[in-house]
Design an enzyme around this catalytic site. Sequence first.
Site, PDB file in Angstrom:
ATOM      1  N   ASP A   1     -10.527   7.464  28.563  1.00 40.74           N
ATOM      2  CA  ASP A   1     -10.527   8.816  29.117  1.00 40.74           C
ATOM      3  C   ASP A   1     -11.992   9.250  29.241  1.00 40.74           C
ATOM      4  O   ASP A   1     -12.859   8.715  28.535  1.00 40.74           O
ATOM      5  CB  ASP A   1      -9.748   9.754  28.184  1.00 40.74           C
ATOM      6  CG  ASP A   1      -9.909  11.204  28.568  1.00 40.74           C
ATOM      7  OD1 ASP A   1      -9.601  11.542  29.720  1.00 40.74           O
ATOM      8  OD2 ASP A   1     -10.359  12.012  27.719  1.00 40.74           O
TER       9      ASP A   1
ATOM     10  N   TYR B   1     -13.572  12.985  29.951  1.00 42.82           N
ATOM     11  CA  TYR B   1     -14.105  14.258  29.437  1.00 42.82           C
ATOM     12  C   TYR B   1     -13.650  14.516  28.003  1.00 42.82           C
ATOM     13  O   TYR B   1     -12.470  14.604  27.720  1.00 42.82           O
ATOM     14  CB  TYR B   1     -13.720  15.400  30.378  1.00 42.82           C
ATOM     15  CG  TYR B   1     -14.319  15.142  31.741  1.00 42.82           C
ATOM     16  CD1 TYR B   1     -15.676  15.364  31.961  1.00 42.82           C
ATOM     17  CD2 TYR B   1     -13.572  14.573  32.763  1.00 42.82           C
ATOM     18  CE1 TYR B   1     -16.256  15.059  33.179  1.00 42.82           C
ATOM     19  CE2 TYR B   1     -14.147  14.261  33.985  1.00 42.82           C
ATOM     20  CZ  TYR B   1     -15.490  14.508  34.184  1.00 42.82           C
ATOM     21  OH  TYR B   1     -16.069  14.181  35.390  1.00 42.82           O
TER      22      TYR B   1
ATOM     23  N   ARG C   1     -11.072  25.533  29.305  1.00 45.95           N
ATOM     24  CA  ARG C   1     -10.499  24.212  29.073  1.00 45.95           C
ATOM     25  C   ARG C   1      -8.960  24.275  29.047  1.00 45.95           C
ATOM     26  O   ARG C   1      -8.289  23.415  29.613  1.00 45.95           O
ATOM     27  CB  ARG C   1     -11.023  23.654  27.757  1.00 45.95           C
ATOM     28  CG  ARG C   1     -10.348  22.376  27.266  1.00 45.95           C
ATOM     29  CD  ARG C   1     -10.668  21.181  28.130  1.00 45.95           C
ATOM     30  NE  ARG C   1     -10.049  19.963  27.618  1.00 45.95           N
ATOM     31  CZ  ARG C   1     -10.000  18.816  28.288  1.00 45.95           C
ATOM     32  NH1 ARG C   1     -10.528  18.716  29.487  1.00 45.95           N
ATOM     33  NH2 ARG C   1      -9.430  17.756  27.780  1.00 45.95           N
TER      34      ARG C   1
ATOM     35  N   SER D   1      -9.282   8.709  34.405  1.00 48.01           N
ATOM     36  CA  SER D   1      -9.534  10.131  34.161  1.00 48.01           C
ATOM     37  C   SER D   1      -8.788  11.036  35.126  1.00 48.01           C
ATOM     38  O   SER D   1      -8.497  10.654  36.260  1.00 48.01           O
ATOM     39  CB  SER D   1     -11.044  10.375  34.302  1.00 48.01           C
ATOM     40  OG  SER D   1     -11.349  11.747  34.353  1.00 48.01           O
ATOM     41  N   ASN D   2      -8.520  12.248  34.667  1.00 48.85           N
ATOM     42  CA  ASN D   2      -8.025  13.303  35.542  1.00 48.85           C
ATOM     43  C   ASN D   2      -9.082  13.715  36.571  1.00 48.85           C
ATOM     44  O   ASN D   2      -8.762  14.287  37.607  1.00 48.85           O
ATOM     45  CB  ASN D   2      -7.640  14.540  34.715  1.00 48.85           C
ATOM     46  CG  ASN D   2      -6.215  14.469  34.161  1.00 48.85           C
ATOM     47  OD1 ASN D   2      -5.386  13.696  34.628  1.00 48.85           O
ATOM     48  ND2 ASN D   2      -5.928  15.294  33.164  1.00 48.85           N
TER      49      ASN D   2
END
Lengths: 233, 233
Positions: free
Chosen positions: B10, B12, B41, B122-123
């Site tokens: 991942d 972040y 967030r 990752s997103n």
Amino acid sequence: MQKIRAVVFDAYGTLFDVYSVTARAEQLFPGKGEALALLWRERQIDYTRIRSMAAPDGAYYKPFWALTVDALRYAAERLQLLLDPALEAQLLKEYACLSAFPENLGALKRLRAAGLPLGILSNGNPQMLDISVKSAGMHGLFDHVLSVDAVRMYKTAPEAYALGPKAFGVPAGEILFVSSNGWDACGATWYGYTTFWINRAGHPAERLDVSPSGTGHDMNDLLEFVRTQGAAV
Amino acid sequence: MQKIRAVVFDAYGTLFDVYSVTARAEQLFPGKGEALALLWRERQIDYTRIRSMAAPDGAYYKPFWALTVDALRYAAERLQLLLDPALEAQLLKEYACLSAFPENLGALKRLRAAGLPLGILSNGNPQMLDISVKSAGMHGLFDHVLSVDAVRMYKTAPEAYALGPKAFGVPAGEILFVSSNGWDACGATWYGYTTFWINRAGHPAERLDVSPSGTGHDMNDLLEFVRTQGAAV
């Protein structure tokens, strides 16, 4: 404008006032109760989403009451609060037996008197909804009490929102979906409902590139909105 | 035990330290920066989930950078902070150019030296990941930088996790998926990856009825775990 032929409500926070949970948490854990209630609620919703997203076939679905217990235990552990079984039972009991917001019963009765069928469409599982409806004095007011448990997918999944039109036999656009959760009002709008966001907390609109059909502060504002849709309430 | 044939991270919070964002927010809004960073967030992740859940075909997908901007604006508005374009640009720039956690570069190089192909899943959208990787000095370390943008569904959707095995040509169980987000490590475990949760904050385990294959405090603990899987790092 489409005529409204039924009104469907979200349950927790919309019909039932969850504030008493925070008050009880604060009583049990002075100075930490608000943080506990906030984190509890946050994880409760997170768990619905994480589980629904991970399996479109509902493989990781778990009923809302069980998630509510999981989320409470997580929140207490994270805040390093000793949640023994007796304290846990007290908090859960508070959640099970919520009050209605003060204006809600009168507003629901006026909608019914205007000939509008009413329903609930909630993440809550059927047993928990049944207890909450009775506890809030709303027994007999709803034609349909719908739980996402039937489809094992939580809101904002289309399978969840589809329960309303299916039960009422009316297209989504002719059903007014009411929620005090901005994201839920947005999700229902995407699905095709006419929607009303009861923004009790005075929060800004969610930035999701979609707007509920109407917004107000409480259920009295909802009645006003329903009048603009042509119903005599 | 399955032999690990690749390691996927991942981004972040796992590779990139997002703390500097909080520090900058606190500098710009003294006394409110931490609350702003937290709500920012929270809404950033909420929006990924609300949008993915609402449309299994990705119809409400919006790239992560755009959601990050939406979430920042929501958070500032809710906290009643005046976020003029200059302040907004400063906060977003901070998010775009994050540092690596101190031990990360060394750990990544040791994994590569051990012959393990590395990746990111990752997103974040590709452009944003590209800037972050360069900004953190990690250019050239990854065989695959994978973004959910390719499938328009965010984690924990199976379509998102499927990107790893597809890119590496290796079954999920033989890929070690590493995240500092407990929910992400759980989602990847459900999907079938061997998983490691870097629990930097010392949080309790998420109560999702699934456990990552391993847990530790930082990337050095990850190296130790990889050794237990039979790799010489």
